[in-house]
Scaffold this motif. Structure first.
Motif, PDB file in Angstrom:
ATOM      1  N   GLY A 568       1.458  15.107  -9.989  1.00 11.77           N
ATOM      2  CA  GLY A 568       1.805  14.857  -8.593  1.00 11.77           C
ATOM      3  C   GLY A 568       1.946  16.123  -7.787  1.00 11.77           C
ATOM      4  O   GLY A 568       1.678  16.133  -6.581  1.00 11.77           O
ATOM      5  N   GLN A 573       2.413  16.004  -3.491  1.00 17.85           N
ATOM      6  CA  GLN A 573       3.107  14.807  -3.026  1.00 17.85           C
ATOM      7  C   GLN A 573       4.503  15.208  -2.563  1.00 17.85           C
ATOM      8  O   GLN A 573       5.158  16.066  -3.157  1.00 17.85           O
ATOM      9  CB  GLN A 573       3.183  13.743  -4.110  1.00 17.85           C
ATOM     10  CG  GLN A 573       4.190  13.974  -5.225  1.00 17.85           C
ATOM     11  CD  GLN A 573       4.350  12.726  -6.099  1.00 17.85           C
ATOM     12  OE1 GLN A 573       3.385  12.160  -6.571  1.00 17.85           O
ATOM     13  NE2 GLN A 573       5.595  12.312  -6.305  1.00 17.85           N
ATOM     14  N   GLY A 575       7.230  13.136  -2.145  1.00 15.52           N
ATOM     15  CA  GLY A 575       8.344  12.379  -2.696  1.00 15.52           C
ATOM     16  C   GLY A 575       8.670  12.785  -4.119  1.00 15.52           C
ATOM     17  O   GLY A 575       7.806  13.231  -4.877  1.00 15.52           O
ATOM     18  N   TRP A 577       9.471  12.389  -8.035  1.00 12.11           N
ATOM     19  CA  TRP A 577       8.877  11.521  -9.046  1.00 12.11           C
ATOM     20  C   TRP A 577       9.871  10.456  -9.491  1.00 12.11           C
ATOM     21  O   TRP A 577      11.069  10.692  -9.580  1.00 12.11           O
ATOM     22  CB  TRP A 577       8.456  12.356 -10.258  1.00 12.11           C
ATOM     23  CG  TRP A 577       8.088  11.510 -11.444  1.00 12.11           C
ATOM     24  CD1 TRP A 577       7.046  10.643 -11.554  1.00 12.11           C
ATOM     25  CD2 TRP A 577       8.797  11.421 -12.688  1.00 12.11           C
ATOM     26  NE1 TRP A 577       7.049  10.031 -12.781  1.00 12.11           N
ATOM     27  CE2 TRP A 577       8.115  10.492 -13.506  1.00 12.11           C
ATOM     28  CE3 TRP A 577       9.937  12.046 -13.200  1.00 12.11           C
ATOM     29  CZ2 TRP A 577       8.537  10.178 -14.792  1.00 12.11           C
ATOM     30  CZ3 TRP A 577      10.355  11.740 -14.481  1.00 12.11           C
ATOM     31  CH2 TRP A 577       9.661  10.806 -15.264  1.00 12.11           C
ATOM     32  N   HIS A 581       7.251   4.306 -10.556  1.00  8.00           N
ATOM     33  CA  HIS A 581       5.958   4.168  -9.861  1.00  8.00           C
ATOM     34  C   HIS A 581       5.044   5.369 -10.040  1.00  8.00           C
ATOM     35  O   HIS A 581       3.861   5.302  -9.688  1.00  8.00           O
ATOM     36  CB  HIS A 581       6.165   3.891  -8.370  1.00  8.00           C
ATOM     37  CG  HIS A 581       6.853   4.987  -7.615  1.00  8.00           C
ATOM     38  ND1 HIS A 581       6.250   6.172  -7.307  1.00  8.00           N
ATOM     39  CD2 HIS A 581       8.114   5.067  -7.108  1.00  8.00           C
ATOM     40  CE1 HIS A 581       7.097   6.941  -6.624  1.00  8.00           C
ATOM     41  NE2 HIS A 581       8.230   6.301  -6.493  1.00  8.00           N
ATOM     42  N   ASP A 584       2.224   9.591  -6.241  1.00 12.30           N
ATOM     43  CA  ASP A 584       1.828   8.879  -5.018  1.00 12.30           C
ATOM     44  C   ASP A 584       0.318   9.036  -4.810  1.00 12.30           C
ATOM     45  O   ASP A 584      -0.152   9.754  -3.910  1.00 12.30           O
ATOM     46  CB  ASP A 584       2.596   9.431  -3.819  1.00 12.30           C
ATOM     47  CG  ASP A 584       4.091   9.153  -3.919  1.00 12.30           C
ATOM     48  OD1 ASP A 584       4.463   8.148  -4.547  1.00 12.30           O
ATOM     49  OD2 ASP A 584       4.873   9.956  -3.386  1.00 12.30           O
ATOM     50  N   TRP A 585      -0.441   8.317  -5.622  1.00  8.96           N
ATOM     51  CA  TRP A 585      -1.895   8.458  -5.570  1.00  8.96           C
ATOM     52  C   TRP A 585      -2.470   8.051  -4.210  1.00  8.96           C
ATOM     53  O   TRP A 585      -3.565   8.508  -3.828  1.00  8.96           O
ATOM     54  CB  TRP A 585      -2.546   7.618  -6.676  1.00  8.96           C
ATOM     55  CG  TRP A 585      -2.193   8.067  -8.054  1.00  8.96           C
ATOM     56  CD1 TRP A 585      -1.417   7.417  -8.963  1.00  8.96           C
ATOM     57  CD2 TRP A 585      -2.601   9.282  -8.700  1.00  8.96           C
ATOM     58  NE1 TRP A 585      -1.312   8.138 -10.127  1.00  8.96           N
ATOM     59  CE2 TRP A 585      -2.029   9.288  -9.996  1.00  8.96           C
ATOM     60  CE3 TRP A 585      -3.397  10.361  -8.302  1.00  8.96           C
ATOM     61  CZ2 TRP A 585      -2.233  10.336 -10.896  1.00  8.96           C
ATOM     62  CZ3 TRP A 585      -3.600  11.403  -9.196  1.00  8.96           C
ATOM     63  CH2 TRP A 585      -3.026  11.381 -10.475  1.00  8.96           C
ATOM     64  N   TRP A 586      -1.762   7.214  -3.487  1.00  7.40           N
ATOM     65  CA  TRP A 586      -2.267   6.767  -2.195  1.00  7.40           C
ATOM     66  C   TRP A 586      -2.453   7.936  -1.221  1.00  7.40           C
ATOM     67  O   TRP A 586      -3.224   7.843  -0.261  1.00  7.40           O
ATOM     68  CB  TRP A 586      -1.335   5.726  -1.581  1.00  7.40           C
ATOM     69  CG  TRP A 586       0.089   6.186  -1.429  1.00  7.40           C
ATOM     70  CD1 TRP A 586       1.087   6.103  -2.346  1.00  7.40           C
ATOM     71  CD2 TRP A 586       0.668   6.811  -0.269  1.00  7.40           C
ATOM     72  NE1 TRP A 586       2.255   6.637  -1.855  1.00  7.40           N
ATOM     73  CE2 TRP A 586       2.034   7.075  -0.575  1.00  7.40           C
ATOM     74  CE3 TRP A 586       0.175   7.166   0.989  1.00  7.40           C
ATOM     75  CZ2 TRP A 586       2.893   7.685   0.322  1.00  7.40           C
ATOM     76  CZ3 TRP A 586       1.032   7.775   1.899  1.00  7.40           C
ATOM     77  CH2 TRP A 586       2.376   8.014   1.560  1.00  7.40           C
ATOM     78  N   LEU A 587      -1.780   9.055  -1.490  1.00  9.84           N
ATOM     79  CA  LEU A 587      -1.944  10.215  -0.606  1.00  9.84           C
ATOM     80  C   LEU A 587      -3.361  10.767  -0.655  1.00  9.84           C
ATOM     81  O   LEU A 587      -3.780  11.501   0.253  1.00  9.84           O
ATOM     82  CB  LEU A 587      -0.957  11.318  -1.007  1.00  9.84           C
ATOM     83  CG  LEU A 587       0.527  10.997  -0.812  1.00  9.84           C
ATOM     84  CD1 LEU A 587       1.397  12.093  -1.404  1.00  9.84           C
ATOM     85  CD2 LEU A 587       0.854  10.799   0.673  1.00  9.84           C
ATOM     86  N   TYR A 592      -5.984   7.482   4.333  1.00  3.58           N
ATOM     87  CA  TYR A 592      -4.708   8.065   4.741  1.00  3.58           C
ATOM     88  C   TYR A 592      -4.971   9.272   5.633  1.00  3.58           C
ATOM     89  O   TYR A 592      -5.770  10.157   5.297  1.00  3.58           O
ATOM     90  CB  TYR A 592      -3.900   8.463   3.505  1.00  3.58           C
ATOM     91  CG  TYR A 592      -2.579   9.123   3.816  1.00  3.58           C
ATOM     92  CD1 TYR A 592      -1.602   8.477   4.574  1.00  3.58           C
ATOM     93  CD2 TYR A 592      -2.309  10.408   3.347  1.00  3.58           C
ATOM     94  CE1 TYR A 592      -0.399   9.089   4.860  1.00  3.58           C
ATOM     95  CE2 TYR A 592      -1.100  11.027   3.628  1.00  3.58           C
ATOM     96  CZ  TYR A 592      -0.156  10.369   4.384  1.00  3.58           C
ATOM     97  OH  TYR A 592       1.054  10.981   4.667  1.00  3.58           O
ATOM     98  N   HIS A 598      -3.711  16.887   1.180  1.00  2.00           N
ATOM     99  CA  HIS A 598      -3.401  16.757  -0.254  1.00  2.00           C
ATOM    100  C   HIS A 598      -4.626  17.070  -1.113  1.00  2.00           C
ATOM    101  O   HIS A 598      -4.501  17.697  -2.176  1.00  2.00           O
ATOM    102  CB  HIS A 598      -2.884  15.345  -0.528  1.00  2.00           C
ATOM    103  CG  HIS A 598      -1.625  15.028   0.210  1.00  2.00           C
ATOM    104  ND1 HIS A 598      -0.390  15.450  -0.208  1.00  2.00           N
ATOM    105  CD2 HIS A 598      -1.412  14.353   1.363  1.00  2.00           C
ATOM    106  CE1 HIS A 598       0.533  15.042   0.638  1.00  2.00           C
ATOM    107  NE2 HIS A 598      -0.068  14.374   1.614  1.00  2.00           N
TER     108      HIS A 598
END
Length: 729
Positions: A568, A573, A575, A577, A581, A584-587, A592, A598
């Motif tokens: 991460g 990322q 946030g 760890w 979850h 935060d791969w959605w980054l 996005y 990122h």
């Protein structure tokens, strides 16, 4: 062949009968099975709930007489003990079974001797559940160390968890109990029912189990490995160059949350490709040994010999390691010999008294984690742990062990107040038993498994952590540099205007850089529990935070020592760890808005690893002063650091970090005069990484000093919040 009435002189002694039925007999094989007696052979069987038991021998069937409490017995007029089976009737069903009590001990005297001496280096082949052929019959041998037990019985899915019919025998002074069960094979669930010294009973999982039930279930599983390794090329070459003289950059992974929901085999489809693409040489897996509480991240182990069933079988885990090796990636595994949890089905007071833990409650209780510490002074306990280290390396082809919480093992007063600990025989605070254990573990692993590395997470100034055992050291290959991690993070967390007051936080590591062989760790511990993710530790707005993040990674990869980065953090990322979850791969999703920010950091990590591996100056002389020289170490007001790294042939790399948010034009640095020009090979401020793209696009020429002789100089443009690498052109 007719049965005879049991004579008085061969009837079971009432005391033996009582102990047998109570699960407190040390030698049930002397009572059950077949034994010569005056007038023939007496056959005895203990089969609770059976309606009838018969003996089948020489083509004849003879019923045994019910003696009550599930015991059956008769004397047959035979001159010797024949080959026989038992015919056991339950209702309308008759089962023909081999009698476990007709077999000789299935564990050799040499195995017992080695274990008693604390020197059985493949202990998993002697203790636990071992499917095998014994006296021509296929079954499973069960063995367990429980020296304080009054009796041990085997319970499992095969006997409806009632161990009455499966008492084990004690193998003398070794404290080991044994039972060979014919016809029992892999995937059976089992536990040991132990009668404690006070007569009470406890049901325990096998400390040596190679497989375990999926938590929260706690039974052990009989396991047979069928994995065929395909990593011979990897294992053959991994020992060609010592780790401390090799490129070594590590991606730390919590398998359960890297891609939540994936199994070992599914991870094998994704993790090797991801790590290989980023150029890391190794992955470090947070503990994979079985543990009851997922929130412990695996650091409170109950099954030291079993990979967690949460992600699949032991062979599935082998498949993951094998796949990583085939992709050219080494596998380091977190190993936790410092403590174990108090669960009443696991190791705590295993046989009714302190066994794996120290008998002194103050020594046994770990003050920080509510767990128990191992008794490193007991030979069998030390053997259990040393063999466990060997087990992971030999059976699972693990390339290295990162040993957790070494400091808590080394000091008797660790986290203890005055009066809560007792000095050693010399009056000191060192745990001499733990020191001897760590030395033995390291020496044994390095001797048995060429090419592996052991790494200490040791947070104090203990002398000689990576010194060889023959010279009085602990014998580790590498040590986490917790001082560098703490100091450097203090520095970069400060606003640039205040960093000049903390300049020494970034330079102090070079005072002791060659005292040990170091790893520079930005680990999971630094991005949880309110400590914030790496990019979120940085001051300033979002652009400045990312720039600081990139500059810090560039400084870290150039600094003497190996690198470790937690998942991460390679794409910044923001946030913390969470094991729930994961990253935060959605980054990194193109949809996005800030995704390029990122992706740029991840591209930088890829290039750092690529250049690092291709530049011996960054790793070949990590552990000797000849590999490093300050160029600028005192520019506190500028927030600038510059140094040279050298490979064994003297070829240099120049690293310059500007931890100020301003561009510094024509910044003059002293460099070797015999190098005519320097070219920029990495700039963390590149637009490709999300920076402002202040670069040095052309070679920078070395200027000779006006007075002649001495060092030359160059003038660079230093981008804001950046690290720049240059090499001769």
């Amino acid at each position: 062949m007719a049965a005879r009435k049991v004579p008085i002189d061969v009837a079971m002694d009432p005391a033996d009968r009582e102990r047998l039925l109570a699960g407190a007999h040390h030698d049930p094989h002397a009572l059950l099975g077949a034994h010569p007696v005056p007038g023939g052979v007496v056959f005895r069987a203990l089969r609770p709930y059976a309606d009838a038991v018969a003996v089948s021998a020489n083509g004849r069937r003879v019923e045994l007489e019910a003696m009550g409490d599930g015991l059956f017995s008769s004397v047959l007029p035979l001159d010797s003990i024949p080959e026989y089976t038992l015919l056991v009737t339950y209702g309308d069903h008759v089962f023909e079974l081999e009698d476990p009590y007709r077999f000789l001990p299935s564990l050799g005297e040499f195995d017992l001797y080695l274990f008693s001496e604390g020197r059985h280096e493949q202990l998993w082949k002697a203790l636990g559940a071992e499917p095998m052929e014994h006296q021509g019959v296929t079954g499973t041998r069960f063995t367990v160390w429980a020296p304080n037990a009054r009796g041990v019985r085997l319970a499992g899915s095969f006997n409806f968890w009632d161990g009455t019919a499966f008492p084990m025998r004690s193998l003398g002074s070794s404290g080991v109990w044994e039972l060979f069960v014919p016809g029992l094979g892999e995937e059976e669930l089992y536990k040991f029912e132990i009668t404690r010294p006070d007569g009470s009973k406890t049901m325990r999982a096998d400390p040596m189990a190679r497989s375990a039930e999926l938590p929260p279930a706690t039974a052990s599983v009989v396991h047979v490995s069928r994995h065929e390794w395909r990593d011979a090329e990897w294992t053959a070459r991994r020992g060609q160059r010592p780790v401390h003289l090799s490129p070594f950059s590590v991606y730390e992974v919590h398998l359960s949350s890297w891609r939540p929901g994936l199994t070992y085999r599914q991870l094998a489809e994704q993790l090797p490709a991801y790590v290989s693409d980023l150029g890391f040489t190794h992955v470090e897996l947070m503990p994979v040994a079985e543990h009851p509480f997922g929130g412990s991240w695996g650091y409170q182990v109950t099954g030291f010999y079993a990979p967690t069933a949460r992600l699949g079988t032991p062979d599935d885990f082998k498949y993951l390691v094998d796949t990583l090796h085939q992709a050219g990636i080494g596998v380091i595994m977190d190993w936790v010999p410092a403590h174990f949890p108090r669960d009443d089905w696991a190791l705590a007071e295993f046989d009714g008294r302190p066994l794996y833990e120290h008998e002194d409650p103050l020594r046994a209780a770990h003050p920080d984690w509510g767990t128990l510490e191992f008794d490193y002074g007991r030979r069998e306990v030390r053997n259990f742990l040393v063999a466990n280290a060997v087990y992971w390396c030999e059976e699972f082809h693990i390339d290295g062990l990162r040993v957790d919480a070494v400091a808590s093992m080394l000091y008797l007063d660790y986290s203890r107040e005055q009066g809560q600990w007792t000095p050693n025989v010399h009056g000191g605070r060192e745990n001499l038993d733990a020191v001897a254990f760590l030395q033995e573990m390291n020496a044994t692993v390095y001797r048995r498994v060429p090419g592996v590395v052991t790494i200490a997470e040791e947070s104090t100034a203990w002398d000689g952590v990576t010194r060889p055992t023959c010279d009085g050291g602990l014998g580790f290959g590498l040590k986490w540099n917790m001082g560098w991690m703490h100091d450097s993070l203090v520095y970069v967390s400060k606003d640039p205007v205040h960093r000049n007051y903390h300049h020494n936080e970034m330079t102090f590591s070079m005072v002791y850089a060659y005292s040990e062989n170091y790893v520079l760790p930005i680990s999971h511990d630094e991005v949880v529990h309110g400590k914030q993710a790496l990019v979120s530790k940085m001051p300033g707005d979002w652009w400045q935070r990312r720039a600081n993040h990139r500059a810090y990674l560039g400084f870290m990869w150039a600094h003497p020592g190996k690198q470790l980065l937690f998942m991460g953090q390679e794409f910044a990322q923001g946030g913390e760890w969470s094991e729930g979850h994961g990253p935060d791969w959605w980054l990194l999703d193109p949809a996005y808005e800030a995704e390029p920010d990122h992706r740029g950091v991840r591209d930088l990590v890829r290039d750092l690893n690529r250049l690092y591996a291709a530049t011996p100056a960054l790793w070949e002389q990590d552990t000797v002063p000849a590999g490093f020289s300050w160029v600028v170490g005192d520019a506190a007001d500028d927030n600038v650091f510059a140094f040279l790294r050298f490979d064994a042939a003297g070829a240099p790399l120049l690293a310059v970090s500007n931890f100020s948010p301003v561009v510094r034009h024509e910044y003059r640095l002293c460099v070797p005069e015999d190098i005519p020009a320097w070219g920029e090979i990495l700039n963390t401020d590149s637009a490709h990484y999300g920076g402002s793209d202040v670069t040095n696009p052309d070679p920078v020429k070395t200027e000779s000093p006006a007075s002649g002789g001495g060092a030359g100089t160059i003038q660079l443009t230093l981008p804001p919040l950046s690290t720049v690498w240059l090499r001769p052109v």
